[in-house]
Write a protein that holds these residues in place. Sequence first.
Motif, PDB file in Angstrom:
ATOM      1  N   GLN A  11       0.840  -1.194   0.000  1.00 55.55           N
ATOM      2  CA  GLN A  11       0.000   0.000   0.000  1.00 55.55           C
ATOM      3  C   GLN A  11       0.877   1.246   0.000  1.00 55.55           C
ATOM      4  O   GLN A  11       1.896   1.305   0.678  1.00 55.55           O
ATOM      5  N   ARG A  42      -0.522  -4.772   4.355  1.00 52.46           N
ATOM      6  CA  ARG A  42      -0.371  -3.655   3.438  1.00 52.46           C
ATOM      7  C   ARG A  42       1.021  -3.029   3.518  1.00 52.46           C
ATOM      8  O   ARG A  42       1.355  -2.161   2.723  1.00 52.46           O
ATOM      9  N   CYS A  83      -6.023 -12.705   3.526  1.00 52.06           N
ATOM     10  CA  CYS A  83      -6.502 -12.826   2.146  1.00 52.06           C
ATOM     11  C   CYS A  83      -6.422 -11.472   1.443  1.00 52.06           C
ATOM     12  O   CYS A  83      -6.674 -10.430   2.038  1.00 52.06           O
ATOM     13  N   ASP A  84      -6.128 -11.525   0.155  1.00 49.58           N
ATOM     14  CA  ASP A  84      -5.962 -10.307  -0.628  1.00 49.58           C
ATOM     15  C   ASP A  84      -7.317  -9.669  -0.934  1.00 49.58           C
ATOM     16  O   ASP A  84      -8.365 -10.301  -0.832  1.00 49.58           O
ATOM     17  N   ASP A  85      -7.271  -8.399  -1.314  1.00 51.40           N
ATOM     18  CA  ASP A  85      -8.490  -7.667  -1.649  1.00 51.40           C
ATOM     19  C   ASP A  85      -8.798  -7.776  -3.142  1.00 51.40           C
ATOM     20  O   ASP A  85      -8.935  -6.772  -3.849  1.00 51.40           O
ATOM     21  N   ASN A  86      -8.896  -9.002  -3.631  1.00 52.80           N
ATOM     22  CA  ASN A  86      -9.341  -9.247  -5.005  1.00 52.80           C
ATOM     23  C   ASN A  86     -10.435 -10.305  -4.944  1.00 52.80           C
ATOM     24  O   ASN A  86     -10.811 -10.778  -3.859  1.00 52.80           O
ATOM     25  N   ASP A  87     -10.977 -10.677  -6.096  1.00 49.03           N
ATOM     26  CA  ASP A  87     -12.089 -11.627  -6.104  1.00 49.03           C
ATOM     27  C   ASP A  87     -11.715 -12.943  -5.432  1.00 49.03           C
ATOM     28  O   ASP A  87     -12.508 -13.519  -4.676  1.00 49.03           O
ATOM     29  N   TRP A  88     -10.522 -13.442  -5.735  1.00 47.74           N
ATOM     30  CA  TRP A  88     -10.077 -14.712  -5.136  1.00 47.74           C
ATOM     31  C   TRP A  88      -9.979 -14.578  -3.618  1.00 47.74           C
ATOM     32  O   TRP A  88     -10.502 -15.417  -2.878  1.00 47.74           O
ATOM     33  N   ARG A  90     -11.270 -12.276  -1.523  1.00 48.25           N
ATOM     34  CA  ARG A  90     -12.537 -12.011  -0.839  1.00 48.25           C
ATOM     35  C   ARG A  90     -13.424 -13.250  -0.807  1.00 48.25           C
ATOM     36  O   ARG A  90     -14.089 -13.520   0.206  1.00 48.25           O
ATOM     37  N   THR A  91     -13.426 -14.022  -1.908  1.00 45.35           N
ATOM     38  CA  THR A  91     -14.267 -15.221  -1.943  1.00 45.35           C
ATOM     39  C   THR A  91     -13.798 -16.241  -0.917  1.00 45.35           C
ATOM     40  O   THR A  91     -14.599 -16.780  -0.145  1.00 45.35           O
ATOM     41  N   ARG A 144      -1.200 -13.530   2.333  1.00 43.95           N
ATOM     42  CA  ARG A 144      -0.014 -12.666   2.257  1.00 43.95           C
ATOM     43  C   ARG A 144       0.880 -12.882   3.471  1.00 43.95           C
ATOM     44  O   ARG A 144       1.236 -11.936   4.176  1.00 43.95           O
TER      45      ARG A 144
END
Length: 341
Positions: A11, A42, A83-88, A90-91, A144
Amino acid sequence: MAYATGPIPLQNLNRTDNYQSPSVAALGGGHGLAASLSALRRLSTDLTAIVTVADDGGSSGRIRGSFDVLPPGDLRMALAALCDDNDWGRTWRDVMQHRFASQANMEEPLNGHSVGNLLILALWELLDDPVAGLRWAGALLGARGQVLPMSTVPLSIQGEVLESDPLSDALVRRKIKGQAKLAKAGNGGLVTNVSLEPGDAPACGEALNAIELADWVVLGPGSWYTSVLPHLLLPDMRRAIANTPAKRLLTMNLDLETAETAGLDAAAHLEVLGRYAPEVRFDAILADESLVNNKERFELAAQKLGARTFFSRVGVSDGRAVHDPLRLAAAYHEVFTAIGS
């Protein structure tokens, strides 16, 4: 080296060009550690979560009692926070946190269990290694960093509550055993004499290595007696924290009037750690100034622990006692930059 998957963009928090991503070992449990990890991921590409393993309530308690394994709940929450802040990300975060609840059959055995707890249990049974099981779970989620248990054996926490006898008005001691009960015990009096069983339990070797190799060890936030203090009660862990060449940062809670810390102000929280682990020193203590009712007393208590005090607004904007990941990340970055590694 922390276990991570794929490139990890950091970040942008107004870092200088010579900013070096620190290696961080984050200690705690439950929602507090999850908040810290959501901020630290981040800032760091080398992040290790070291999680308490004394939970005996809810789904974790049932799994622990039935299968003689570590309680998976706090470990699951740490993995979800990484978990990362992408679709994978978040799911899989939502899948790990999903909890079964059958309204049609209240006796359904799956009721109350989370998917993540069952997934971790399956990996432990297949691999017969709690660390390897958590590593595979982290790889599936694209975490991460890595998640490690504080100890490789399940722990129990116990303590005493000093409370007034309604008949004689004298102070009496009531023994409390179990994390779930101790977490609620302070409503009736002052919690004291907290200890772990077994007292000589081994710390996780990988966790000790992570503390030794880290640039920063971050303790808290979290339930003071059941998530923060246990890391200082386990002898191997306490020695590792005291002797590491890493800088040490203590993060204060946003809610100081919890069921287990009723009657303790911010300075008294620090005094608790000083009593149980006088050999452990801190380089920095991070607190939200709005929660410190006596700033002078708090700073004096921090100085007794060897720490420099940092005040920053780190809660969500609606006033709830919940850390905002970006604000907390910015506050951590300020501390890391001011003190260095």
